[in-house]
Design a protein around this motif. Structure first.
Motif, mmCIF file in Angstrom:
data_model
loop_
_atom_site.group_PDB
_atom_site.id
_atom_site.type_symbol
_atom_site.label_atom_id
_atom_site.label_comp_id
_atom_site.label_asym_id
_atom_site.label_seq_id
_atom_site.Cartn_x
_atom_site.Cartn_y
_atom_site.Cartn_z
ATOM 1 N N THR A 202 0.837 -1.204 0.000
ATOM 2 C CA THR A 202 0.000 0.000 0.000
ATOM 3 C C THR A 202 0.868 1.249 0.000
ATOM 4 O OG1 THR A 202 -1.825 -1.113 1.108
ATOM 5 C CG2 THR A 202 -1.729 1.276 1.327
ATOM 6 N N ARG A 203 1.865 1.275 0.850
ATOM 7 C CA ARG A 203 2.760 2.435 0.949
ATOM 8 C C ARG A 203 3.518 2.640 -0.360
ATOM 9 N NH1 ARG A 203 6.572 0.617 4.396
ATOM 10 N NH2 ARG A 203 7.773 0.036 2.585
ATOM 11 N N ASP A 204 4.156 1.602 -0.872
ATOM 12 C CA ASP A 204 5.009 1.726 -2.050
ATOM 13 C C ASP A 204 4.210 2.047 -3.312
ATOM 14 O OD1 ASP A 204 7.057 1.069 -0.330
ATOM 15 O OD2 ASP A 204 7.367 -0.944 -1.169
ATOM 16 N N ILE A 205 3.121 1.342 -3.501
ATOM 17 C CA ILE A 205 2.342 1.532 -4.729
ATOM 18 C C ILE A 205 1.617 2.870 -4.713
ATOM 19 C CG2 ILE A 205 0.456 0.643 -6.144
ATOM 20 C CD1 ILE A 205 1.384 -2.196 -5.228
ATOM 21 N N SER A 206 1.024 3.243 -3.583
ATOM 22 C CA SER A 206 0.328 4.539 -3.557
ATOM 23 C C SER A 206 1.316 5.692 -3.709
ATOM 24 C CB SER A 206 -0.533 4.696 -2.301
ATOM 25 O OG SER A 206 0.244 4.686 -1.131
ATOM 26 N N ALA A 207 2.525 5.567 -3.139
ATOM 27 C CA ALA A 207 3.547 6.604 -3.338
ATOM 28 C C ALA A 207 3.972 6.663 -4.800
ATOM 29 C CB ALA A 207 4.754 6.339 -2.445
ATOM 30 N N GLY A 208 4.137 5.508 -5.420
ATOM 31 C CA GLY A 208 4.497 5.468 -6.837
ATOM 32 C C GLY A 208 3.412 6.061 -7.719
ATOM 33 N N GLU B 98 8.282 0.830 -14.900
ATOM 34 C CA GLU B 98 8.891 0.613 -13.582
ATOM 35 C C GLU B 98 7.820 0.413 -12.514
ATOM 36 O OE1 GLU B 98 11.375 4.062 -13.118
ATOM 37 O OE2 GLU B 98 12.725 3.428 -14.736
ATOM 38 N N MET B 99 6.767 1.196 -12.604
ATOM 39 C CA MET B 99 5.648 1.064 -11.669
ATOM 40 C C MET B 99 4.990 -0.302 -11.825
ATOM 41 S SD MET B 99 4.090 2.918 -9.413
ATOM 42 C CE MET B 99 2.856 2.158 -8.406
ATOM 43 N N HIS B 100 4.883 -0.778 -13.062
ATOM 44 C CA HIS B 100 4.312 -2.100 -13.320
ATOM 45 C C HIS B 100 5.152 -3.165 -12.619
ATOM 46 C CE1 HIS B 100 2.898 -5.655 -15.450
ATOM 47 N NE2 HIS B 100 1.896 -4.927 -15.954
ATOM 48 N N GLY B 101 6.470 -3.028 -12.675
ATOM 49 C CA GLY B 101 7.354 -3.970 -11.986
ATOM 50 C C GLY B 101 7.097 -3.989 -10.485
ATOM 51 N N LEU B 102 6.898 -2.810 -9.908
ATOM 52 C CA LEU B 102 6.587 -2.721 -8.483
ATOM 53 C C LEU B 102 5.268 -3.423 -8.180
ATOM 54 C CD1 LEU B 102 7.303 -1.508 -5.673
ATOM 55 C CD2 LEU B 102 5.987 0.518 -6.378
ATOM 56 N N ASP C 142 3.981 -5.863 -9.880
ATOM 57 C CA ASP C 142 4.225 -7.303 -9.998
ATOM 58 C C ASP C 142 4.844 -7.855 -8.722
ATOM 59 O OD1 ASP C 142 3.193 -7.244 -12.565
ATOM 60 O OD2 ASP C 142 5.153 -7.292 -13.560
ATOM 61 N N GLU C 143 5.803 -7.132 -8.160
ATOM 62 C CA GLU C 143 6.451 -7.567 -6.912
ATOM 63 C C GLU C 143 5.434 -7.754 -5.787
ATOM 64 O OE1 GLU C 143 9.680 -5.060 -5.561
ATOM 65 O OE2 GLU C 143 10.345 -4.770 -7.641
ATOM 66 N N HIS C 144 4.443 -6.868 -5.742
ATOM 67 C CA HIS C 144 3.453 -6.899 -4.667
ATOM 68 C C HIS C 144 2.163 -7.619 -5.071
ATOM 69 C CE1 HIS C 144 5.683 -4.442 -1.846
ATOM 70 N NE2 HIS C 144 5.899 -3.524 -2.782
ATOM 71 N N ARG C 145 2.161 -8.200 -6.261
ATOM 72 C CA ARG C 145 1.004 -8.944 -6.774
ATOM 73 C C ARG C 145 -0.252 -8.081 -6.857
ATOM 74 N NH1 ARG C 145 1.001 -14.978 -5.384
ATOM 75 N NH2 ARG C 145 -1.164 -14.418 -5.158
ATOM 76 N N ASP C 146 -0.089 -6.840 -7.267
ATOM 77 C CA ASP C 146 -1.214 -5.914 -7.449
ATOM 78 C C ASP C 146 -1.587 -5.931 -8.928
ATOM 79 O OD1 ASP C 146 -3.057 -3.886 -7.612
ATOM 80 O OD2 ASP C 146 -1.689 -2.309 -6.940
ATOM 81 N N THR D 140 -3.714 -2.650 -10.451
ATOM 82 C CA THR D 140 -2.937 -1.471 -10.845
ATOM 83 C C THR D 140 -2.096 -1.795 -12.071
ATOM 84 O OG1 THR D 140 -2.862 -0.728 -8.538
ATOM 85 C CG2 THR D 140 -1.282 0.275 -10.058
ATOM 86 N N ALA D 141 -1.506 -2.994 -12.113
ATOM 87 C CA ALA D 141 -0.702 -3.391 -13.268
ATOM 88 C C ALA D 141 -1.544 -3.376 -14.545
ATOM 89 C CB ALA D 141 -0.101 -4.773 -13.040
ATOM 90 N N SER D 142 -2.777 -3.818 -14.445
ATOM 91 C CA SER D 142 -3.668 -3.840 -15.607
ATOM 92 C C SER D 142 -3.949 -2.433 -16.132
ATOM 93 C CB SER D 142 -4.980 -4.538 -15.233
ATOM 94 O OG SER D 142 -5.869 -4.535 -16.311
ATOM 95 N N LEU D 143 -4.192 -1.506 -15.207
ATOM 96 C CA LEU D 143 -4.400 -0.110 -15.615
ATOM 97 C C LEU D 143 -3.157 0.425 -16.322
ATOM 98 C CD1 LEU D 143 -6.078 1.295 -12.377
ATOM 99 C CD2 LEU D 143 -7.186 0.991 -14.607
ATOM 100 N N LEU D 144 -2.006 0.141 -15.751
ATOM 101 C CA LEU D 144 -0.745 0.626 -16.317
ATOM 102 C C LEU D 144 -0.521 0.090 -17.722
ATOM 103 C CD1 LEU D 144 1.414 0.325 -13.106
ATOM 104 C CD2 LEU D 144 0.987 2.459 -14.362
ATOM 105 N N GLU D 145 -0.902 -1.148 -17.979
ATOM 106 C CA GLU D 145 -0.700 -1.733 -19.296
ATOM 107 C C GLU D 145 -1.422 -0.935 -20.373
ATOM 108 O OE1 GLU D 145 -1.880 -5.780 -18.601
ATOM 109 O OE2 GLU D 145 -0.046 -6.183 -17.458
#
Length: 173
Positions: free
Chosen positions: A25-31, A133-137, A139-143, A146-151
């Motif tokens: 939550t912290r890392d992805i929302s900050a990104g 880069e955000m997509h990679g993050l 993926d690391e957190h299994r979100d 958000t990854a789908s939106l980024l694509e």
């Protein structure tokens, strides 16, 4: 409800329940918040060039830049709301954007149209890279949400880069 209860409620954190870890939550929302600052910055630069473009290709450039600005702006609410859905917070002001944006403003009185296209091409390319880069993050957190939106946004950004590249190519006469 007492005054004390109301005061406590007002001080309650803006935490939204989510299935992601606190770290995610912290890392992805900050990104997402940093990405949102970049998107607003790119939106305003695109509108700046849309308003100030001139020359023999004025109509084509003016319309293309307006279309691209609309596409960029369309991402803003989804990015901010995704950060909130994850339990994070997001941008609160123009000053907040200025502190976080990673792209450079262009306040020049006059910019050659070809330079506008080249600058926006590079800025859109940088944004695409940040989204990867955000997509990679994510993926690391299994979100996956958000990854789908980024694509989709990466694909749209690559299209903007392509159009700006092809439009900015010199005539071969």
């Amino acid at each position: 409800m007492t005054q004390e209860d109301l005061a406590t409620r007002r001080l309650a954190p803006l935490r939204t329940p989510t299935g992601l870890s606190e770290e995610a939550t912290r890392d992805i929302s900050a990104g997402l918040t940093a990405l949102l600052a970049d998107v607003f910055s790119l939106y305003l630069k695109t509108k700046n060039f849309h308003w100030h473009v001139s020359g023999p290709h004025f109509r084509d450039y003016h319309l293309m830049l307006d279309e691209q600005a609309g596409q960029i702006f369309a991402m803003t609410d989804a990015i901010a709301e995704r950060a909130r859905k994850l339990g994070g917070t997001t941008l609160r002001s123009i000053g907040h954007i200025a502190r976080l944006q990673r792209s450079l403003d262009n306040d020049a009185d006059y910019v050659e149209p070809q330079d506008m296209l080249a600058e926006l091409r590079d800025d859109n390319g940088d944004l695409v890279q940040r989204m990867r880069e955000m997509h990679g993050l994510c993926d690391e957190h299994r979100d996956v949400a958000t990854a789908s939106l980024l694509e989709n946004w990466i694909d749209e950004g690559e299209r903007r880069v392509w159009f700006l590249f092809e439009t900015g190519r010199p005539d071969r006469n």
